[in-house]
Design an enzyme around this catalytic site. Structure first.
Site, PDB file in Angstrom:
ATOM      1  CB  CYS A 112      -0.914   0.003   1.216  1.00 46.27           C
ATOM      2  SG  CYS A 112      -2.422  -0.935   0.905  1.00 46.27           S
ATOM      3  N   PRO A 113       0.509   2.235  -0.717  1.00 48.98           N
ATOM      4  CG  PRO A 113       0.543   4.490  -1.443  1.00 48.98           C
ATOM      5  CD  PRO A 113       1.403   3.413  -0.796  1.00 48.98           C
TER       6      PRO A 113
END
Length: 102
Positions: A39-40
């Site tokens: 992530c992201p």
């Protein structure tokens, strides 16, 4: 005479509810494979590609980063998209199903 806490069907009041069935959502129109990405990146991939899906249809994001379990639903709330459900993948990770609302 009925007493509080007693189940109507005669089952014990503390009996566990039956397991929830898998949601009967339509299959995804688009599957975004973000497995192995931190992530992201899964969120960025979703944000870039959700416009490829017609409004009202489902997009699935496959991710194995634990942060995606909180980030994808939070992104859906922030962007007013419908988080439909999450599934656990056999190979590890999760599939997040999102309905495009606009």
């Amino acid at each position: 005479m009925r007493f509080r806490g007693r189940a109507k069907s005669g089952a014990p009041a503390d009996a566990a509810p039956p397991p929830a069935a898998e949601p009967s959502a339509p299959p995804p129109v688009l599957v975004i494979d973000a497995l192995g990405r931190k992530c992201p990146i899964p969120i960025i991939m979703l944000a870039e590609r959700i416009r490829e899906v017609p409004v009202g249809q489902i997009v699935a994001v496959l991710a194995d980063d634990a942060a995606a379990r909180t980030d994808v639903p939070a992104w859906c709330r922030m962007k007013s998209q419908d988080f439909v459900w999450e599934e656990t993948l056999q190979q590890g990770g999760w599939g997040f199903h999102i309905r495009r609302t606009y």
